[in-house]
Every structure is written in C-alpha cells, then in structure tokens.
Design a protein around this motif. Sequence first.
Motif, PDB file in Angstrom:
ATOM      1  N   MET A   1       8.043  -4.097  -3.201  1.00 12.50           N
ATOM      2  CA  MET A   1       8.271  -2.771  -2.584  1.00 12.50           C
ATOM      3  C   MET A   1       9.263  -1.646  -3.175  1.00 12.50           C
ATOM      4  N   LEU A   2       9.939  -2.275  -4.533  1.00 12.81           N
ATOM      5  CA  LEU A   2      10.446  -1.199  -5.072  1.00 12.81           C
ATOM      6  C   LEU A   2       9.446  -0.379  -5.880  1.00 12.81           C
ATOM      7  N   ARG A   3       8.513  -1.192  -6.473  1.00 12.37           N
ATOM      8  CA  ARG A   3       7.443  -0.589  -7.290  1.00 12.37           C
ATOM      9  C   ARG A   3       6.768   0.427  -6.467  1.00 12.37           C
ATOM     10  N   VAL A   4       6.507   0.200  -5.181  1.00 14.62           N
ATOM     11  CA  VAL A   4       5.668   0.999  -4.276  1.00 14.62           C
ATOM     12  C   VAL A   4       6.405   2.046  -4.052  1.00 14.62           C
ATOM     13  N   LYS A   5       7.636   2.326  -3.804  1.00 16.52           N
ATOM     14  CA  LYS A   5       8.622   3.107  -3.917  1.00 16.52           C
ATOM     15  C   LYS A   5       8.701   3.975  -4.891  1.00 16.52           C
ATOM     16  N   HIS A   6       8.695   3.536  -6.114  1.00 19.43           N
ATOM     17  CA  HIS A   6       8.602   4.275  -7.214  1.00 19.43           C
ATOM     18  C   HIS A   6       7.413   5.135  -7.583  1.00 19.43           C
ATOM     19  N   VAL A  24       0.883   0.646 -10.713  1.00 16.74           N
ATOM     20  CA  VAL A  24       2.475   0.579 -10.876  1.00 16.74           C
ATOM     21  C   VAL A  24       2.898  -0.743 -10.299  1.00 16.74           C
ATOM     22  N   CYS A  25       2.092  -1.348  -9.447  1.00 14.58           N
ATOM     23  CA  CYS A  25       2.730  -2.473  -8.788  1.00 14.58           C
ATOM     24  C   CYS A  25       2.141  -3.748  -9.671  1.00 14.58           C
ATOM     25  N   GLY A  26       1.278  -3.441 -10.708  1.00  8.70           N
ATOM     26  CA  GLY A  26       0.853  -4.574 -11.644  1.00  8.70           C
ATOM     27  C   GLY A  26      -0.054  -5.543 -10.925  1.00  8.70           C
ATOM     28  N   PHE A  27      -0.714  -4.904  -9.990  1.00  7.87           N
ATOM     29  CA  PHE A  27      -1.808  -5.608  -9.187  1.00  7.87           C
ATOM     30  C   PHE A  27      -3.232  -4.999  -9.766  1.00  7.87           C
ATOM     31  N   THR A  28      -4.325  -5.882  -9.274  1.00  7.48           N
ATOM     32  CA  THR A  28      -5.683  -5.457  -9.399  1.00  7.48           C
ATOM     33  C   THR A  28      -5.819  -4.571  -7.899  1.00  7.48           C
ATOM     34  N   ARG A  29      -6.967  -3.945  -7.832  1.00  9.41           N
ATOM     35  CA  ARG A  29      -7.227  -3.206  -6.620  1.00  9.41           C
ATOM     36  C   ARG A  29      -7.230  -4.172  -5.432  1.00  9.41           C
ATOM     37  N   ARG A  30      -7.940  -5.137  -5.871  1.00 10.78           N
ATOM     38  CA  ARG A  30      -8.325  -6.294  -4.667  1.00 10.78           C
ATOM     39  C   ARG A  30      -6.960  -6.953  -4.202  1.00 10.78           C
ATOM     40  N   ALA A  31      -6.108  -7.214  -5.187  1.00 10.48           N
ATOM     41  CA  ALA A  31      -4.939  -7.719  -4.765  1.00 10.48           C
ATOM     42  C   ALA A  31      -3.979  -6.799  -4.050  1.00 10.48           C
ATOM     43  N   ARG A  44       4.599   3.640   4.801  1.00 10.02           N
ATOM     44  CA  ARG A  44       5.334   2.948   5.970  1.00 10.02           C
ATOM     45  C   ARG A  44       6.057   1.844   5.472  1.00 10.02           C
ATOM     46  N   ALA A  45       5.513   0.911   4.827  1.00 11.45           N
ATOM     47  CA  ALA A  45       6.104  -0.482   4.505  1.00 11.45           C
ATOM     48  C   ALA A  45       7.460  -0.075   3.715  1.00 11.45           C
ATOM     49  N   SER A  46       7.111   0.889   3.017  1.00  9.51           N
ATOM     50  CA  SER A  46       8.300   1.213   1.803  1.00  9.51           C
ATOM     51  C   SER A  46       9.564   1.957   2.532  1.00  9.51           C
ATOM     52  N   ILE A  47       9.142   2.635   3.394  1.00  9.66           N
ATOM     53  CA  ILE A  47      10.190   3.163   4.588  1.00  9.66           C
ATOM     54  C   ILE A  47      10.928   2.340   5.086  1.00  9.66           C
ATOM     55  N   ARG A  48      10.248   1.208   5.873  1.00  2.34           N
ATOM     56  CA  ARG A  48      10.826   0.057   6.539  1.00  2.34           C
ATOM     57  C   ARG A  48      11.735  -0.782   5.677  1.00  2.34           C
TER      58      ARG A  48
END
Length: 207
Positions: A1-6, A24-31, A44-48
Amino acid sequence: MLRVKHAFFHYGYSKLTMVDLAEVCGFTRRALYYHFKNKEEAFRASIRHSSTQDIRTALEAGERVRQGGGSAVDIISEIMDIRYGTTRRIVQVSPHTVELNAVAFMKCRDIMIEFATSFQSDIENLIVSLAEDGLLHLTGDLSPREIAQALADGARGVNQALPPPALTELSGRYRLMCHSILFGSAVASKSDARAKPHPARRQTVRR
C-alpha cells in the motif's frame, strides 16, 4: 500500500496507468489486477490504508505524550499533527498536490466521512478522559462532542489554509488551533451590552 501511495504522489492520478502502478509495486499486471480491478479502486484503498495508519499512530503518540506528563494541548496537538500532518507533509512536496486533493474529495468522500466521524469520536472520548484525570476542566458551555468537532474541523482547516502553511509551520499551526479552541483568546466586554456570548465563542475549558 505504501508503494501504491508513492505511485500516485509520483505520477499524479490522471497520468498514472495500471502498467505504471504494477511496475512501482513490483508486480506483473496480472498480479496487480488480483488486488485492484482499476486505478480508482487502488486510490481508494490507499486513502483507507493511510487513514487507518495515521489515526492509530496519532492516538498512540498522544498516549505517549500523556504518559510523559504532557498537557492537554501537548497531547491533542501531537495527535492532530500526526493524524492530519503526516499525509500533508508527503502530499505537499508532490507536484500533483492539487490534483490528488481534488480527486480524494471527488472519489473518496465516503471514506473521508467515515474516518472523520470515527476520529471525532476518538477525540470526544479523549476529552472526557482528560477531564476525568484533571487535565481539563470543562465549563459545560460546550459538550465533549462539540469540542471534539471544533478540534477536528480546526485541524482540517489548517490543512486547507491558503496560502498553504510551510511544512515547518504545520506543527505550530495545529498547536495554535488546539490552544485557541480549548482555552480561547478573548472574552466579551461586560461594558458592551451588545456583546452577548455565543456558545461557539465562549471559553470552553480552563487549565
């Protein structure tokens, strides 16, 4: 979540793609799509997540100040500084501050109201507890709920002030707001018959 916010702080909302977010999250698009079906859901998840973390951290910090012998202003100022100042300090250095602020109010209003309501309840309980411990003397002009509302409104007002306070001034601005609401700065002149105290302007608590 911190990477999402960044990612949002770095790219802004409109220019961020799911490809960028995955990188940024170090994921594949599928992941990434396993966690979020679109960019709005991720935002929205980052705000929560930020609200949950900031409130918990703020209340814990306030308790440490209290255990260390701090005053009511010390305790509440510390809580407000962390609850409202943490994200402000991060967002304000982003070139996308205005956009992210607008998007938050547009797409996350329900989340913001949810956490504003629960946090105000936390502050109301704190006011009652501080009064029970003798750190505040409530005059009865305003209820703990009304005092908590004023403090929460004041902290949000600091964050939306224009021109925006310098980051180095935020802590002092929260403290000034808390002190002003708790102890006031003026009383009506007895010689002025027109100066009838208004409940929202009376001194609410005494040292």
